[in-house]
Scaffold this active site. Structure first.
Site, mmCIF file in Angstrom:
data_model
loop_
_atom_site.group_PDB
_atom_site.id
_atom_site.type_symbol
_atom_site.label_atom_id
_atom_site.label_comp_id
_atom_site.label_asym_id
_atom_site.label_seq_id
_atom_site.Cartn_x
_atom_site.Cartn_y
_atom_site.Cartn_z
ATOM 1 N N GLY A 112 31.761 20.235 31.278
ATOM 2 C CA GLY A 112 32.661 20.304 30.121
ATOM 3 C C GLY A 112 32.769 21.720 29.605
ATOM 4 N N GLY A 114 33.022 23.847 26.021
ATOM 5 C CA GLY A 114 32.899 23.754 24.569
ATOM 6 C C GLY A 114 33.175 25.084 23.910
ATOM 7 N N GLY A 117 31.101 27.920 25.508
ATOM 8 C CA GLY A 117 31.341 28.249 26.908
ATOM 9 C C GLY A 117 31.378 27.008 27.776
ATOM 10 N N VAL A 119 29.931 24.284 30.600
ATOM 11 C CA VAL A 119 28.672 23.633 30.967
ATOM 12 C C VAL A 119 28.809 23.085 32.388
ATOM 13 C CG1 VAL A 119 27.036 21.801 30.382
ATOM 14 C CG2 VAL A 119 28.236 23.011 28.559
ATOM 15 N N LYS A 133 24.694 26.419 30.887
ATOM 16 C CA LYS A 133 25.820 26.705 30.002
ATOM 17 C C LYS A 133 26.080 28.193 30.008
ATOM 18 C CE LYS A 133 27.163 25.275 25.411
ATOM 19 N NZ LYS A 133 26.739 24.342 24.403
ATOM 20 N N ASP A 222 25.663 22.677 13.756
ATOM 21 C CA ASP A 222 26.830 22.194 14.498
ATOM 22 C C ASP A 222 26.638 20.733 14.896
ATOM 23 O OD1 ASP A 222 29.244 22.236 15.758
ATOM 24 O OD2 ASP A 222 28.572 23.344 17.527
HETATM 25 N N1 LIG Z 1 22.593 19.211 28.521
HETATM 26 C C1 LIG Z 1 23.747 18.614 28.823
HETATM 27 N N2 LIG Z 1 23.789 17.632 29.750
HETATM 28 C C2 LIG Z 1 24.957 17.041 30.049
HETATM 29 N N3 LIG Z 1 26.139 17.350 29.474
HETATM 30 C C3 LIG Z 1 26.165 18.316 28.558
HETATM 31 C C4 LIG Z 1 24.971 19.005 28.179
HETATM 32 N N4 LIG Z 1 25.293 19.909 27.235
HETATM 33 C C5 LIG Z 1 26.610 19.801 27.033
HETATM 34 N N5 LIG Z 1 27.136 18.844 27.813
HETATM 35 C C6 LIG Z 1 28.524 18.437 27.860
HETATM 36 O O1 LIG Z 1 29.285 19.588 28.141
HETATM 37 C C7 LIG Z 1 30.454 19.577 27.371
HETATM 38 C C8 LIG Z 1 30.578 20.893 26.621
HETATM 39 O O2 LIG Z 1 29.480 20.990 25.776
HETATM 40 P P1 LIG Z 1 29.332 22.120 24.686
HETATM 41 O O3 LIG Z 1 28.095 21.840 23.966
HETATM 42 O O4 LIG Z 1 29.499 23.435 25.321
HETATM 43 O O5 LIG Z 1 30.617 21.922 23.818
HETATM 44 P P2 LIG Z 1 30.884 21.103 22.531
HETATM 45 O O6 LIG Z 1 29.615 20.594 21.971
HETATM 46 O O7 LIG Z 1 31.894 20.102 22.886
HETATM 47 O O8 LIG Z 1 31.498 22.196 21.584
HETATM 48 P P3 LIG Z 1 30.735 23.332 20.754
HETATM 49 O O9 LIG Z 1 30.021 24.198 21.724
HETATM 50 O O10 LIG Z 1 31.813 24.034 20.065
HETATM 51 O O11 LIG Z 1 29.798 22.652 19.823
HETATM 52 C C9 LIG Z 1 30.409 18.381 26.455
HETATM 53 O O12 LIG Z 1 31.188 17.351 27.020
HETATM 54 C C10 LIG Z 1 28.997 17.953 26.495
HETATM 55 O O13 LIG Z 1 28.892 16.552 26.399
#
Ligand SMILES: Nc1ncnc2c1ncn2[C@@H]1O[C@H](COP(=O)(O)OP(=O)(O)OP(=O)(O)O)[C@@H](O)[C@H]1O
Length: 720
Positions: A112, A114, A117, A119, A133, A222
């Site tokens: 994904g 976010g 950046g 992930v 990430k 957040d």
């Molecule tokens: N440790 C992880 N394991 C599996 N999926 C993950 C993990 N961390 C993040 N993701 C997934 O990756 C995607 C992007 O996550 P990220 O945390 O970068 O963005 P966000 O939480 O959507 O936005 P922001 O960073 O602005 O809070 C999301 O769909 C999230 O569910």
């Protein structure tokens, strides 16, 4: 990344562009115009509007120039060997499957994108499955202090393994991969909200993780369903700590806001990032879990922010006590919100684990209250000091867990209070119930008092021994004490009153048991000395025109002996409790037990001194109306009356404040007056001879304060 289409903010993130200015407010209105308008109306809104601008730029996808040539779609490429992932909209990732931008890790697929950046799901050389990430290039990563986040360990937190840089000096966070869905995805499938059992399960996990973060001196900043995962039944919070070590462009000078607008507390616009913003976000999430909708929604980001600032949440249809819990978490003024996660969840009777052990336990109240969030946010070092992390090598000063019996009683009383509140719709019911309860207690004193005495005699010594044993077990090591001292030296001076108190409380908590015992014996000696002085002065004033016969002196001796005995007991309890601000209810319960013992002592002492207590003091008309099982026909209090009276006096007055070394004044007349007024009020219901009772209550308050150590803040400030 799956986001709810009804949410303009989410829509913006799921389809980020670098130049879609009007996409932010979702209404096509020119953003700068809107901002100017807002600036005139509300400076806070204007700050947030500015944030929207910056946020849009920061959250935007990297420019083409930043993007390496190989890009691939989010189609699982090797699903046979990898955990399943939820289907997501088509996204363009920078790195393709099989590439290794980070030495030792091979990317399997993109997961994904976010705000920070991209992930990816990746595997290490040794086969460890991780999520990595990539922090966007325009964000500076501050690696100082990252270790604090990396060493946090809690079953409800997504584990952070490392933060590394690739050969293009780009930062990557390596973390535990979670195969399960995030709560955003779960909620999107349940537009009406989740069943209550599920909500409670999610809430316990969320609250435990957040409370642990807070205890470790971190604010998540957040919190939102997209950052919370359901990993095979275990709730895990991700993205914590990132906002702490991503600096400069993202949060320089605390002017950039982080977080998603639906979950963003009003004060974030003023650059305030205390724990209360997590409590606010948890309130929003709880509302969404229960109903499927957020409390503040709107057509545009501006509308949502404006509602956070001014509107009252619509909590229609949410049952009590959830409604009250959400309402208090969503207070506009952070000072009016619950000051800790434990306090927030108290009305729900949920047990949370803040120790990272995986064993659910009630949140210790002492920690929640030792550090004021308002102060912690001003001073992160102090926040860390107040709640040192349980990480290896870190100071592991933990609060003593609440005693199980006290916890059970507190739980029952909370339930009782909730039931009591639910009676408000029936006028007069409460009054009728009150009379019934009082009547039942009076009728049953015959067996209630011996039972309570029995419990008090066993419970109070057990409570003291338990505290002592746990206190000895938790003595900080030399290394930990040294670490505390170094951190303390970094705190800028002068300290505010709250900061000083917080720091001193930590020092009190880290005291060795031997020091504590030495201090206690010193206080006991002083208490005996001051009691004797008061006794002599009182006798001289009282008997100035009378004979100094044994018969005349006996009542004064009894007063002094009772004061002395109570003071010794209360000083002991105060010493046990000085390490934290404490949970008033359980302290009062223990003190009521102490009161039973003091009452018995006074009764036995009066018999021993051949002074029928109150034989002359209670007037005939008062004596006539007294219950026979508590008073003799002449109105002399029996043992049960003395026990009950002192139990009430000890339980009602916050006596530990008299012995607290951090009290405002060494000797406060106000505190003495409070004790006297309580004694007088209790005497109206359960009379004992006066002014004997009042002299005892006032005397105890004076002796306690004179005998207890006192830290003079003003003097200390002048010296430093
Ligand atoms: N440790 C992880 N394991 C599996 N999926 C993950 C993990 N961390 C993040 N993701 C997934 O990756 C995607 C992007 O996550 P990220 O945390 O970068 O963005 P966000 O939480 O959507 O936005 P922001 O960073 O602005 O809070 C999301 O769909 C999230 O569910």
């Amino acid at each position: 990344m799956s986001r709810s289409p009804k949410d303009p903010q989410r829509a913006e993130f799921s389809a980020p562009t670098t130049d879609s200015v009007s996409a932010v407010n979702g209404s096509g209105i020119d953003h700068d115009l809107n901002k100017n308008h807002l600036q005139r109306e509300n400076p806070v809104m204007a700050a947030l509007a500015g944030t929207l601008d910056r946020g849009r730029r920061l959250f935007g996808r990297p420019n083409a120039a930043d993007t390496p040539t190989s890009a691939f779609d989010n189609t699982p490429s090797d699903s046979a060997s990898s955990p399943p992932i939820p289907t997501a909209p088509k996204m363009h990732f920078t790195y393709a499957s099989g590439s290794s931008p980070l030495p030792r890790y091979t990317i399997r697929r993109g997961v994904g994108i976010g705000g920070f950046g991209e992930v990816y799901f990746a595997v290490s050389e040794a086969g460890k499955e991780v999520a990595i990430k990539r922090i966007q290039r325009n964000l500076d990563v501050e690696l100082r202090g990252v270790s604090h986040c990396l060493n946090l360990k809690h079953p409800n937190l997504v584990s952070l393994f490392d933060v590394c840089r690739d050969d293009q000096d780009q930062a990557w966070v390596i973390m535990e991969y979670i195969a399960g869905p995030n709560l955003r995805e779960v909620l999107d499938q349940h537009p009406q909200g989740l069943p209550e059992e599920e909500v409670r399960r999610c809430l316990v996990g969320l609250a435990s993780g957040i409370a642990y973060l807070h205890d470790s001196g971190l604010v998540h900043r957040d919190l939102k369903p997209g950052n919370v995962f359901d990993d095979a039944g275990i709730i895990k919070i991700g993205d914590y700590g990132l906002s702490k070590f991503i600096s400069a462009s993202r949060r320089g000078g605390h002017t950039e806001s982080v977080g998603t607008f639906h979950y963003m507390a009003p004060e974030v616009g003023r650059g305030e990032y205390g724990r209360e913003i997590d409590i606010y976000a948890l309130g929003v999430i709880l509302c969404e879990l229960l109903t499927g909708r957020v409390p503040f929604d709107g057509e545009s980001s501006h509308e949502i922010v404006m509602k956070h600032l001014t509107a009252q949440p619509d909590l229609e249809g949410i049952a009590s006590p959830y409604r009250e819990v959400i309402k208090s978490a969503l207070e506009k003024d952070p000072r009016n919100r619950p000051q800790s996660i434990a306090q927030m969840l108290k009305p729900l009777g949920l047990q949370i684990d803040t120790f990272g052990s995986g064993t659910p336990a009630t949140m210790p109240s002492s920690l929640g209250s030792t550090s004021s969030p308002a102060e912690s946010k001003q001073d992160p070092i102090l926040a860390r000091l107040a709640s040192p992390p349980a990480a290896p090598g870190a100071s592991a000063e933990k609060p003593i867990r609440e005693e199980p019996l006290a916890r059970a009683i507190r739980g029952s009383l909370t339930d009782l209070a909730r039931w009591w509140e639910s009676l408000e719709s029936y006028p007069g019911t409460r009054i009728a119930m009150m009379f019934m309860i009082v009547a039942l207690v009076v009728i049953n004193t015959g067996w209630l008092v011996p039972l309570l005495t029995f419990v008090a005699i066993f419970y109070v010594p057990y409570y003291i021994i338990r505290h002592l044993v746990l206190g000895i077990r938790q003595q900080p090591s030399y290394a930990e004490a040294h670490q505390l001292a170094v951190a303390r030296a970094q705190i800028p001076r002068p300290l505010s009153a709250g900061q000083w108190r917080q720091q001193k409380r930590i020092e009190l908590a880290s005291k060795r048991s031997l020091t504590r015992m030495t201090e206690l014996s010193g206080s006991w000696t002083k208490a005996i000395f001051w009691t004797a002085i008061l006794g002599v002065v009182g006798t001289m004033i009282g008997l100035r025109d009378a004979d100094l016969s044994a018969e005349n002196i006996a009542p004064y001796a009894l007063t002094a002996v009772t004061i002395g005995f109570a003071a010794l007991a209360l000083l002991g309890m105060g010493k046990l409790w000085e390490r934290g601000e404490g949970e008033p209810l359980s302290r009062r319960l223990v003190l009521a037990g102490v009161g039973i013992i003091v009452g018995s002592f006074a009764y036995v002492a009066s018999e021993y001194l051949l002074l029928p207590i109150g034989g002359t003091a209670l007037s005939a008309d008062v004596a006539d109306n007294l219950p026979q099982n508590l008073y003799t026909n002449e109105g002399v209090p029996r043992l049960a009356a003395m026990m009950a009276h002192f139990a009430l006096l000890m339980g009602a007055v916050g006596w530990w404040k008299n012995t607290d070394p951090l009290r405002k004044r060494r000797l406060s007349v106000w505190t003495v007056a409070v004790a006297v007024v309580f004694e007088w009020a209790i005497s109206l219901a359960l009379p004992i001879p006066q002014p004997w009772g009042i002299l005892v209550a006032g005397g105890i308050a004076i002796v306690l304060q004179l005998a207890s150590p006192w830290e003079n803040r003003h003097q200390e400030m002048q010296v430093s």
